[in-house]
Structures are given as C-alpha cells and as structure tokens.
Design an enzyme around this catalytic site. Structure first.
Site, short mmCIF file in Angstrom:
data_model
loop_
_atom_site.label_atom_id
_atom_site.label_comp_id
_atom_site.label_asym_id
_atom_site.label_seq_id
_atom_site.Cartn_x
_atom_site.Cartn_y
_atom_site.Cartn_z
NE ARG A 68 31.57 43.79 36.39
CZ ARG A 68 31.85 45.16 37.15
NH1 ARG A 68 31.10 45.29 38.10
NH2 ARG A 68 32.55 45.99 36.59
CG HIS A 104 41.95 37.39 38.32
ND1 HIS A 104 41.36 38.36 38.81
CD2 HIS A 104 42.76 36.31 39.49
CE1 HIS A 104 41.27 37.93 40.13
NE2 HIS A 104 42.10 36.84 40.58
CB THR A 147 37.55 33.26 41.20
OG1 THR A 147 38.87 33.88 41.51
CG2 THR A 147 37.37 32.80 40.07
CE LYS A 154 43.59 37.22 45.72
NZ LYS A 154 42.97 38.08 44.77
CE LYS A 214 42.02 21.11 57.35
NZ LYS A 214 41.07 21.01 58.25
P1 M24 Z 1 40.40 35.98 43.97
N1 M24 Z 1 40.53 44.19 49.95
C1 M24 Z 1 41.11 43.03 50.64
N2 M24 Z 1 41.14 41.75 50.21
C2 M24 Z 1 40.68 41.50 49.08
C3 M24 Z 1 40.25 42.52 48.14
C4 M24 Z 1 40.10 44.04 48.83
N3 M24 Z 1 39.81 44.99 48.14
N4 M24 Z 1 39.99 41.98 46.82
C5 M24 Z 1 39.84 40.67 46.85
N5 M24 Z 1 40.44 40.34 48.24
C6 M24 Z 1 41.12 38.95 48.60
O1 M24 Z 1 41.77 35.95 42.99
C7 M24 Z 1 40.13 38.56 49.60
O2 M24 Z 1 41.01 37.48 50.51
C8 M24 Z 1 39.65 38.47 43.18
O3 M24 Z 1 40.66 39.00 43.91
C9 M24 Z 1 38.54 39.21 42.41
C10 M24 Z 1 37.72 38.45 41.88
C11 M24 Z 1 36.97 39.33 41.03
C12 M24 Z 1 36.77 40.61 41.13
O4 M24 Z 1 39.43 37.15 43.40
C13 M24 Z 1 39.37 37.66 48.64
O5 M24 Z 1 38.73 36.62 49.19
C14 M24 Z 1 37.64 41.32 41.87
C15 M24 Z 1 38.63 40.58 42.84
C16 M24 Z 1 37.69 42.68 41.91
N6 M24 Z 1 38.31 43.52 42.91
O6 M24 Z 1 38.26 44.75 42.32
C17 M24 Z 1 37.17 44.75 41.58
N7 M24 Z 1 37.04 43.44 41.08
C18 M24 Z 1 36.57 45.90 41.06
C19 M24 Z 1 36.90 47.24 41.54
C20 M24 Z 1 36.51 48.44 41.09
O7 M24 Z 1 39.54 34.53 43.93
C21 M24 Z 1 40.43 37.09 47.37
O8 M24 Z 1 41.14 38.32 47.40
C22 M24 Z 1 35.35 48.50 40.22
C23 M24 Z 1 35.11 47.28 39.73
C24 M24 Z 1 35.51 45.96 40.09
F1 M24 Z 1 34.94 44.83 39.66
C25 M24 Z 1 39.67 36.66 46.36
O9 M24 Z 1 40.72 36.39 45.34
#
Ligand code: M24
Length: 545
Positions: free
Chosen positions: A217, A244, A342, A442, A528
């Site tokens: 990362r 988170h 995650t 979500k 289910k």
């Molecule tokens: P968690 N579009 C649609 N669905 C999405 C999505 C997206 N862009 N992002 C996540 N999901 C949904 O709570 C999916 O169903 C996160 O959400 C998570 C974890 C770590 C990093 O996890 C997916 O299966 C990030 C999100 C993250 N998002 O953006 C960035 N990091 C980011 C943006 C810009 O387990 C579920 O959420 C620059 C750098 C970055 F890191 C996962 O839910």
C-alpha cells in the site's frame, strides 16, 4: 486460453522498499522530522497542528513504553477512537515493534465491541474520551483487557492512563530517542492489523493484514499514476473514518509521503469547503454519499478551489452522472475512484490519472492481478462480459483470524480472492462494478451484515423468523430493511421492532428502511434467506410510502 483474460497491473513506479512497514514508517517520519516546522496533521475543527517532529518523538517514546510494559510481536492492542490528532500515535508505535493493532469502530455498542474483541483478545485498549465509557464497560466483561489508555487526555482519569501518563510511567524521562530502533522481523508473516469485515457472508471476522500487505500500500500510494506525487507538505483533506481500512491505510500512506493531512471527525459541509479553500488543499477523499451531497450543494460557488487537483471517491458505487456533476462543479480534470475490500488492504482498482473514464473504478494497481469469472461455470471472461471479480497479489489479506474455513471460502488454493462483486472491464482494462453478489449492505460506505441484524431480531421473544436486506436509498446508497414473522397471536408495531434493534446495534445498522410483517420469509432451497426476493418485497413497500 483463459489466461489471456487475466489482467495484470503495471510494474511499480519505484521498486518495493526493503523492511517492515514499521521500519519504513520510522525512516519516513525521521526524514520529515528534520524539516523544521513540517506539519503532519491539522485538526480541521480546532485548527490545532501536530508536527512530523512531534509524531516522530512521541511514537519512539510510546514504542519504548510498550516494550517496557511487556508487549512484543505476539501481542495485540486495540484502537477505538474517532478521527483525532492522537489516533495514529499508538498505531505507528505498534508498527515499529510488530505489535498487532486491531481497529474497532468508535460508534460500536457494547455488544458489537464484545464480539470484535473476542476475535483478537487485545490486552491494551487505546480509546478516546468519547469512547472511554463503553470501553470501560466492556473491560469488566473481558478478563484479557489489562490496561486502558485514553489517547486524547494527557493524564487520564478514574485511575486510567492518558497518553502522557502511560508514557511517563513506562519510559524514562531521559530516554534518548536516538537509541530507539524499530524491530526487524519477517514482514510476510507478521500481522500488522486485524480489521473487521463480514466478507461475503455472516458476522464480522478479523481480517489479518501483514506488514508486507501494508508495504505494498505504501508503494502504491507513492506511485504518481495511481497515487500522489511525493511533495512533502502537500495539503490533503480527509473525513474518512480512520478505523476503517479506507481511512486507515490511505492516511498511513500519506504520512509516509510527508503530506499535511487535515482531518475531520465529523463531516460538516461548510467547514469542509472552508478547509479546502483555506488550506489550499490539493487532494481530498470522499464517499459517494458526500459526492451526491456536493452534486446538489448550493454552497460550492462561494469558495475558491483553485488549488484542488483531485477528488477521490471509494467504498461504495459512484454513478457516472454524480461523478461528472461534481467534477464540473469543482472545475477538476477528473474525479478519481478507488475500489477495495477490507480483505485487499486498500484500493486494488484505482483510476489512473493518465486515463480517466467517468463511472469506472479504474485499473488494476501495480503488482496485482484481476479476473472476471462466469458465475455459472467458473470460466474466465473477456472484455465487456459481466461476472464475479477475483483478485490476486501481495495486498490480499493473510486470512481471517482463527477461521480457516471462512478463509478458504474466500481465497482459493491458487491465492485468488473472491470479491462477491459483479463487474466487467472494457477493451482498455478499465473496470466497472455493476452489482453485489454478496449479502453485504453498504450504508454510507459502512459495512452492514444482514445476518447480524437478523440475529438480534431473533432474540426478541415474539419474533420467530427474520430476514434483512439493503434497499436502495438516494442519500445513503443502501439502508437496512427487515421482514419479520411473529409468534402466533403476538402483535408488534414497526417502531417496537426498530427500537429493539437500535438499542443493541450502532446507528449504521438501524432499520431505516422499515419493517414488514410477513407470514413467512422468502427462502431458497437450502433454507437461506432469498435476499433478492426479499429486496423486491421491501423496496416495493418503501416506494409506496
Ligand atoms: P469494505 N464502487 C463500488 N463498490 C465499491 C467500491 C467502489 N468504488 N469500493 C468498495 N465497494 C464495495 O468495507 C464493494 O461491494 C471497502 O469499502 C474499502 C476497503 C479498503 C479501501 O471495504 C466491495 O466488495 C477502500 C474501500 C477504498 N476505496 O477507495 C479507496 N480505498 C481509495 C480511493 C482513492 O470491506 C465492498 O464495498 C485513492 C486511494 C484509495 F485507497 C468492500 O467493503
């Protein structure tokens, strides 16, 4: 050959640096600490600053205190706090030593905390003044919690340590930080974090993130195409909760870049816009709910955002329309999207700034691979064919904590992680998420597991069966809604059922989508809950309201 349809991210811009995540963080902070007056964090609400020099000194002293207290690479500490200037101090100190950090939601109720702590059994809890009372209650029930430290209080109260009193108790006042060195260990096997996720099904599980996962990362964060150019002091504004993975690993990455991070613990529209303007912010992170808010905001035109280069959104689906409206209103070249789980540490798909398509979640990040699989026959699909997304690479979690069965249900023997999301990619390798296969709800980017709410509903003496699903909501993305079956002859009102849930679960899990009383819950052949069918019933009810 199927394999031609596996998409690989590019080579990393910089080679992956040696050392553990703790050693890399230590080296970075030490460098920035040498820049006189270099600000690391600014509290957007109080305007208080913390210098890199302060963070470096305090984390070395705190790490020494943790060692003297008796913690080592076999220990786990917890952090339970809203975003504040002290949040990362115990986190970084633990990284230096190789102590595992488990991060729990600061809004969690006692019941939720008990469940999460039982997965990792932390011995020391770092909490805030705001979460202290709940943590204290939990401590009386969990014998393995030995010490509580209140991070945003110097001397502590009610006999519990504040951060300063903990340090002065376990670290000599004349301790020479020049003598401090982080520990070296096998970065592939040492667990840096246990985060929580319901995965594709069920209750929260502990997601083990290794030092190697985190090192990847850090590397992607510095990549000029997928991350940020490393110019120390670059102002960045974030409101994403640090507890988170999205907030935790973006912010830790920013600290390795020397950025000035302006933080908020609570989103306030006017203040957010004022901070963007006053601190000449170049990059900010949002969730889609806030993107929708800015698409309609009447305040934007009152501010000057000439320094803003990018807005990044992630955590939940962002529509092409909202993305374009926000881009135009902030006069940006592009809106960046990130997609992650995650279980993938951080974003594994990111919009590269060289090739931006509105509505796309971007391309595979360096050193990772993705494939789209036909859910009916397991074949790897080509461009423009929707299927389930799978990922492979060194940011994929080590597994679920003490749960081999759940781990092998989500990571196959070849190391591919099932995302539970339906997506396709176009001819140029840009991905588009179109649906969620898993039951996960979500709410404003937060995970809500239907099974957890169902379990609470079934504890009510008059409810004999229950089904929960997310229904679409313009503001929050999705909101939880329930159907319940009552015992013969019993009667409950919707309010009673909603309050029963609200009394035991944190606000993101409240039944904002309503409650419907049914004779039977729609179920599939294996018993289910048929959430697709249930969603149709509950969504229909909502649209009638
Ligand atoms: P968690 N579009 C649609 N669905 C999405 C999505 C997206 N862009 N992002 C996540 N999901 C949904 O709570 C999916 O169903 C996160 O959400 C998570 C974890 C770590 C990093 O996890 C997916 O299966 C990030 C999100 C993250 N998002 O953006 C960035 N990091 C980011 C943006 C810009 O387990 C579920 O959420 C620059 C750098 C970055 F890191 C996962 O839910």
């Amino acid at each position: 050959m199927d394999h031609e349809n596996i998409l690989f991210g590019p080579k990393p811009f910089y080679p992956i640096a040696d050392g553990t995540a703790g050693e890399q963080m230590y080296d970075a902070l030490k460098e920035y600490a040498k820049i006189a007056g270099c600000i690391a964090l600014t509290d957007g609400h109080t305007k208080e600053n913390v210098l890199y020099e302060d963070i470096f000194k305090v984390t070395c002293r705190l790490a020494n205190s943790l060692r003297n207290y008796g913690l080592n690479t076999n220990s786990t500490i917890a952090i339970c706090s809203e975003n504040n200037l002290q949040f990362f101090l115990p986190v970084i100190s633990a990284l230096y030593i190789g102590i595992t950090v488990t991060s729990v939601n600061d809004k969690y109720t006692e019941r939720e905390l008990l469940h999460n702590f039982d997965i990792t059994k932390p011995s020391v809890i770092f909490c805030s003044v705001q979460t202290f009372k709940r943590i204290l209650k939990v401590k009386t029930k969990l014998k393995y919690i030995k010490t509580i430290v209140i991070i945003n209080h110097n001397n502590g109260f009610q006999g519990y340590h504040g951060l300063n009193s903990f340090i002065s108790n376990y670290c000599d006042s004349d301790f020479d930080i020049k003598k401090f060195r982080p520990n070296s260990f096998d970065r592939s096997n040492q667990i840096a974090f246990v985060m929580y996720s319901s995965g594709t099904t069920g209750l929260a599980k502990g997601v083990m993130i290794s030092h190697k996962n985190l090192v990847l990362r850090f590397s992607i964060c510095k990549d000029p195409t997928f991350g940020n150019q490393i110019n120390p002091t670059t102002p960045i504004l974030t409101v994403i909760p640090f507890q988170h993975s999205f907030g935790m690993f973006t912010t830790l990455g920013y600290l390795t870049c020397g950025f000035r991070i302006i933080i908020m613990h609570t989103f306030e529209e006017k203040l957010f816009l004022q901070l963007l303007q006053d601190y000449k912010v170049e990059s900010t992170l949002l969730v889609p709910t806030l993107m929708s808010l800015f698409a309609k905001s009447s305040l934007i035109e009152n501010y000057d955002f000439s320094h803003l280069k990018e807005i990044a959104s992630g955590g939940a689906p962002l529509s092409k329309e909202i993305s374009e409206i926000v881009r135009k209103r902030f006069t940006l070249d592009f809106v960046r999207q990130g997609y992650g789980l995650t279980e993938t540490t951080s974003a594994i798909l990111i919009t590269p700034d060289t090739d931006v398509r509105a509505g796309s979640t971007g391309k595979v990040v360096p050193l990772h691979a993705a494939k789209v699989v036909d859910i009916s026959n397991g074949r790897i699909l080509g461009p423009n064919q929707p299927g389930e997304l799978y990922f492979k690479g060194d940011m994929i979690m080590k597994g679920y904590c003490n749960n081999v069965e759940a781990t092998s249900a989500i990571i196959d023997k070849d190391g591919w992680l099932r995302s539970g999301d339906i997506a396709y990619y176009d001819e140029d390798g840009d991905f588009y998420i179109i649906d969620r296969l898993k039951s996960l709800i979500k709410y404003k980017g937060f995970q809500v597991a239907p099974a957890e709410i169902e379990a609470v509903l079934l504890e009510h003496p008059d409810i004999i069966d229950a089904g929960v699903t997310g229904i679409d909501d313009e503001h929050a993305g999705q909101i939880p809604a329930a159907a319940v079956v009552l015992k013969k002859g019993k009667q409950l009102t919707e309010d009673v059922v909603r309050n029963f849930v609200s009394g035991q679960l944190s606000p993101m899990k409240w039944l904002r989508g309503g409650v419907r009383f049914l004779d039977e819950i729609p179920k599939g052949p294996t018993g289910k809950v048929d959430r697709e069918h249930l969603k149709k019933i509950l969504q229909k009810q909502k649209s009638k309201l």
